[in-house]
Design an enzyme around this catalytic site. Structure first.
Site, PDB file in Angstrom:
ATOM      1  N   GLU A 262      16.666  47.177  36.972  1.00 36.63           N
ATOM      2  CA  GLU A 262      17.391  45.907  37.313  1.00 36.63           C
ATOM      3  C   GLU A 262      17.217  45.781  38.720  1.00 36.63           C
ATOM      4  O   GLU A 262      17.142  46.717  39.329  1.00 36.63           O
ATOM      5  CB  GLU A 262      18.274  45.837  36.515  1.00 36.63           C
ATOM      6  CG  GLU A 262      19.014  43.751  36.423  1.00 36.63           C
ATOM      7  CD  GLU A 262      20.514  44.319  35.599  1.00 36.63           C
ATOM      8  OE1 GLU A 262      20.349  44.389  34.386  1.00 36.63           O
ATOM      9  OE2 GLU A 262      21.041  44.522  36.468  1.00 36.63           O
TER      10      GLU A 262
ATOM     11  N   ARG B 241      34.881  27.699  27.288  1.00 36.44           N
ATOM     12  CA  ARG B 241      36.538  27.393  26.936  1.00 36.44           C
ATOM     13  C   ARG B 241      37.101  26.938  28.584  1.00 36.44           C
ATOM     14  O   ARG B 241      35.999  26.838  29.889  1.00 36.44           O
ATOM     15  CB  ARG B 241      37.795  28.746  26.800  1.00 36.44           C
ATOM     16  CG  ARG B 241      37.125  29.843  27.714  1.00 36.44           C
ATOM     17  CD  ARG B 241      37.526  30.924  28.162  1.00 36.44           C
ATOM     18  NE  ARG B 241      37.157  31.130  28.804  1.00 36.44           N
ATOM     19  CZ  ARG B 241      37.050  32.528  30.044  1.00 36.44           C
ATOM     20  NH1 ARG B 241      38.034  31.080  30.876  1.00 36.44           N
ATOM     21  NH2 ARG B 241      36.540  32.955  30.737  1.00 36.44           N
TER      22      ARG B 241
ATOM     23  N   HIS C 193      37.161  43.044  40.521  1.00 37.17           N
ATOM     24  CA  HIS C 193      35.979  41.813  39.761  1.00 37.17           C
ATOM     25  C   HIS C 193      36.478  40.976  38.794  1.00 37.17           C
ATOM     26  O   HIS C 193      36.269  40.343  37.928  1.00 37.17           O
ATOM     27  CB  HIS C 193      35.254  42.669  38.123  1.00 37.17           C
ATOM     28  CG  HIS C 193      34.569  43.818  38.619  1.00 37.17           C
ATOM     29  ND1 HIS C 193      33.438  43.538  39.685  1.00 37.17           N
ATOM     30  CD2 HIS C 193      34.930  45.303  38.597  1.00 37.17           C
ATOM     31  CE1 HIS C 193      32.400  44.516  40.040  1.00 37.17           C
ATOM     32  NE2 HIS C 193      33.892  46.208  39.192  1.00 37.17           N
TER      33      HIS C 193
END
Lengths: 499, 163, 499, 163
Positions: free
Chosen positions: A199, A291, A234
């Site tokens: 990646e 949400r 995070h």
């Protein structure tokens, strides 16, 4: 119009939703675990029902209990908030089956976006950019070709991986073969599987997300972006809207992209499309949260749109009365998450009783919290105490207001990150919006106060001692006249500073 | 009245006196004219030299929490008896390392006289430097460590004699 | 940029100004009387100076003391707030002489607008409509001619009058002569002077005012209107922006008119032009307030303009960076003034110690106050406790939010008008914005709760008794086991409701 | 435990009992299952029949202030001794006018039986009507006033006998 709404959550978001319901004229039903009898959401709701022990798995996550309370109380709809059952498609399905409106997207949309691989597939089909890479496990030869194509630096990651094992950052071509061999060998020994994928490595990435609002009649709008690059472990700590970094062109492109992915799953309600962005304003899809989000207030502050109220209205079938071109960014908003944690100890949570709380107020200051003097922060739930939000005509205004507001906060009983947040607000790079997800790691000097102003603290401690009731008074003759004078002052005339 | 507080393993003596002209607080030889009032059970408005401070405090037994400008200070009130017990926390004539640390700098030499509150040793722990101060005036009798030494908690670093 | 600003005021407006200064990076200097040592403005400022006894005439109104503190502390500017020295032209002049910036208009503008007759004259010259009338005392014949010209109903008022004496409302022509005779005779016996003047009687008048913001470079803008028709004893209680009554055309006309009168006196800073309006949207000049007003927050909420910050920036010589066409009305804002007073006893002030205060919070709720648990409301100053402001996308949203916010307020220790305000917000005419300055008199049923919910109150009282520490414990053997159980629960396990 | 409170010159008896199944409060014959917790020194969260109330209270001696939904209630705790002292506040068997008022309506006639908490007389004062209730069950023995009568404070209006 819903006449009664159950809020299947706790803490500040439950309080936030209860207030929105009240403003819409709906009665509110709270649920609470043993640990939450004294929580503010219980006190503020019109009705409250006990649903079990503190552990979420035995209370807030038990679908059947929530449905049972909804039926008993006669609630027509359930707002799930965030966390708990908010992204549980089978709960949304159960609500549907039981004839109760789930305030959120369809079970189908939750399911599609809940699975990372499916979500990536949908994004790809909707021509939403993903981080360039091999799209799954590859052979050594394929890996080399992919790396060549996407350009260095690249990341090699174990397919079965996690926790940094079997992961290698490769900065140039020459290192590739060697790094690939090491990554595979580490992957094999760690996971018994040496398959890897490749990646592009995003340097100094920013976290930027787009707020979506979609009604049940096919209208999908975006409410611009939020930047949430200030993270620890995070998890977002400081959020703002708009991002000080985006050009108008990128803003429009990201908004359109987010609308496209929402449309691909017939989205309705409020949702957030999260992107990672590199230093050239290239952005790549991360995931979609189906949400309301913790940081929704900053978007509310700059658009004037009450996201929670609109979630409810949309669930009632109401059409969005505004169109994309009606929406404008007005000023700048910041949110600081105040946690019971110790930044100097690697942000370790600090549960306990809040012996005293004094929250800041004033124009442009919004404190979304559920704490009060005497409230106990337990270790069962997230140690977030409050979301402090400020709005200003400019980012600088909002920032200075945040410093003033944080400085007004008083919390006794647990350690908090308030001092840390003040230092972030005062820091030069943050002031210039030179931020990315590595910001906190890059600034260890912010974790503790370098030269705390201890003299005022010592004076306050001495003053407190002077006013303290003698701890024991067991007739040992040690009480001095001075003690009694002090006690008398405390009890009788403490409001007069001159005697 | 004089109070002794332990904060981050350092001991501070704070003297607070009140007369007709007001309240004066003395910390490490520095005097502050102070004027204070209680706003509520946990909040004081304190004016020090015309500067205004709003400070939250909470006392539970010997533990006192003080909150000011985003920072929480956790202090322990030390009684005179504890203070004079040599060894454990260091008497007024001993300077003790409060925690495992490294001696960064010795600010005095043997035979030097020091004032109350004067810094004598700089130590570093958890990436932070702290200055250890003389709790009373005196003369440096012995320095038991050298710059660069790693020391355990509660190691005797410097011994003073009274003048 | 001012580095240090003295705030020559107290209470919530001093707190409001201190916060604005902090956000502009200026240090703040508070002044306080003996009665205000424990006031929040002292606690929040960077520096605080005592200026004398509680009586304003001996502290807050003593120009020389204020100047002395400014010099001692090194403050470069003084913000006067409202009341006290804010409209005192000689104080503004003294500041100028002492080289300290007075944050407000020029002494000349204060003087011109401070005199009612001069102000009317300036308004007339600037073609600002005044209530039609005789423009001073008239003979009987002139009075009749004026009445004929302006049309009935008219008011005949004694020139030397006041307090309703020598005042007659005349609804039609036939009554005029007789009423004139009675008014003159009453005026003669009351004031020894039978001269009268004639004015149009405005039925069900609304109080509507225009907020002005003008820089020192000749730019004069208006920030739209506020409606302040809900008044008791000629004092505003509920204010809102915009007015739900004005047409866009009237709004523009009033704004232009207000700008015209401000320009006529070379106005600079924030000011307010007050008008009375009849039921056909005709408006007439009342007066101009040459200072910030109590109700300025509602304008801030709908325009996003921080009026107090701009007052300071204007005093620093900054130019207003926006033009009239940049300003837009966004949503709707309401302000309720929470007073320590008893509506059921003709709004009698209720001073005392606030044993407990819990203020509402949440999105769109702004509480401009300076109270806290333990604060003492003295009889030296205005008994206003707080200005509760709510903002919503529509008037209905703001109104429902206000009801929810007022219902969250808890104040123990003194009587307040909170219940009264909730009843106003729930009342049908207020909901339809059918309001005028006679609203409260027309609704005596709002003054007290018709059917209070006493059972929850009685239950709370019983619960309080259960938790109370026994008042005396003098060994008379009366303490029962039950008492001790209760005391133990209170001290140790009061957080567990199940035992 | 039973508490008697005076509120707006009416007396209310409130019985609060606690057993294993919880707390039950009885007011004027009506029973409420109650569950409560203290949020801070002055604020209670009370759940009555699943309905949630947040109520502020402040007690100073016999005076109790209660704040709920914008309204302040000023109650006085009445001891049994004071309650039984006939005359001043009326015993359980006497109904007394709490303030200068006008008798608007008599809801019972002599000889009628009444339950505890049942309304007997409606009076009007300061433009507000109040119902005066029987403090205990009994039979109406004498009614001393007629509808329309203006009465002074503390006038004996109705006398009951125990059943």
């Amino acid at each position: 119009m819903f006449e009664k709404i159950l809020i299947a959550n706790r803490g500040e978001i439950a309080v936030r939703i209860i207030r929105a319901c009240k403003e819409l004229g709906a009665k509110t039903v709270a649920v609470y675990s043993d640990a939450d009898r004294s929580s503010l959401h219980v006190a503020l709701a019109d009705e409250a029902y006990h649903i079990g022990p503190p552990k979420p798995a035995e209370s807030y996550l038990v679908k059947e209990k929530i449905i049972e309370v909804a039926k008993k109380s006669g609630a027509q709809a359930i707002h799930p908030g965030f966390g708990f059952l908010s992204e549980n498609d089978s709960f949304a399905e159960l609500c549907e089956k039981e004839g109760i409106v789930f305030i959120g997207p369809t079970p189908e949309a939750i399911r599609l976006m809940g699975d990372k691989i499916t979500a990536r597939k949908i994004a790809k089909e909707a021509k939403v950019p993903l981080v360039p890479g091999s799209d799954g496990a590859v052979t050594d030869v394929e890996a080399a070709m992919v790396a060549e194509k996407i350009g260095y630096p690249v990341m090699i990651k174990a397919s079965a991986g996690g926790g940094g094992k079997g992961m290698r950052l490769v900065r140039d071509k020459e290192e590739f073969e060697n790094s690939l061999r090491m990554a595979k060998s580490e992957a094999l020994s760690s996971f018994g599987d040496d398959s890897v994928f490749v990646e592009r490595f995003i340097e100094q990435p920013r976290h930027i997300e787009i707020q979506i609002l979609a009604d049940s009649h096919g209208k999908v709008l975006h409410l611009f972006e939020r930047e949430c690059s200030i993270q620890r472990r995070h998890q977002k700590v400081v959020e703002e809207a708009p991002s000080a970094y985006l050009t108008e062109k990128t803003r429009k492109k990201m908004g359109d992209t987010a609308v496209r992915i929402a449309k691909a799953v017939n989205y309705q309600g409020a949702g957030t499309v999260e992107f990672i962005m590199d230093q050239k304003q290239n952005f790549f899809f991360l995931e979609m949260n189906t949400r309301v989000q913790v940081e929704h207030p900053v978007t509310e502050m700059i658009t004037g749109i009450d996201i929670v109220k609109w979630m409810i209205r949309i669930a009632e079938g109401e059409k969005l009365p505004f169109k994309q071109s009606d929406l404008k960014i007005n000023g700048h908003a910041l949110e600081c998450r105040v946690y019971a944690e110790d930044p100097a100890m690697n942000f370790m949570p600090s549960p306990g009783i809040l012996h005293y709380v004094k929250a800041p107020t004033g124009p442009g200051v919004r404190d979304d919290s559920s704490i009060y003097s005497g409230y106990e922060v337990t270790s069962f739930y997230d140690p977030m105490l409050s979301k402090l939000i400020t709005w200003g005509e400019t980012r600088e205004d909002a920032l200075k207001k945040m410093v003033a507001a944080l400085s007004e906060y008083v919390v006794l009983g647990v350690r908090t990150n308030i001092g840390f947040l003040i230092r972030v607000m005062d820091e030069e790079e943050f002031n210039q919006a030179k931020i990315d997800t590595g910001y906190i790691e890059r600034h260890p000097e912010l974790l503790s106060e370098e030269s705390p102003e201890i003299d005022p603290a010592l004076i306050a401690a001495a003053v407190t001692m002077e006013h303290a009731v003698p701890e024991t008074n067991n007739g040992n003759g040690k009480s001095t006249a001075s003690n009694w004078k002090l006690l008398a002052r405390r009890l009788g005339v403490s409001r007069n500073p001159l005697i | 009245m004089t109070y002794s507080f332990k904060l981050d393993n350092q001991i501070y003596k704070v003297n607070i006196e009140e007369d007709d002209s007001g309240v004066v607080v003395e910390i490490s030889g520095e005097e502050y004219p102070v004027e204070y009032t209680k706003l509520d059970d946990n909040l004081y408005s304190i004016i020090i030299n015309d500067k205004s401070f709003t400070i939250g405090t909470f006392k539970q037994g010997k533990q006192i929490q003080v909150f000011h400008a985003g920072n929480l200070y956790e202090l322990e009130a030390i009684s005179d008896r504890e203070l004079s017990k040599s060894g454990a926390m260091g008497s007024g004539l001993e300077i003790i390392s409060p925690m495992p640390s490294r001696v960064v700098k010795l600010l005095k030499s043997e035979g030097d006289t020091v004032e109350e509150g004067e810094s004598v040793v700089v130590v570093e722990a958890m990436k932070m430097e702290s200055e250890l101060k003389a709790l009373q005036a005196g003369t440096i009798k012995t320095i038991k460590v050298s710059e660069g030494d790693a020391v355990e908690a509660k190691t005797l670093l410097v011994v003073l004699t009274e003048e």
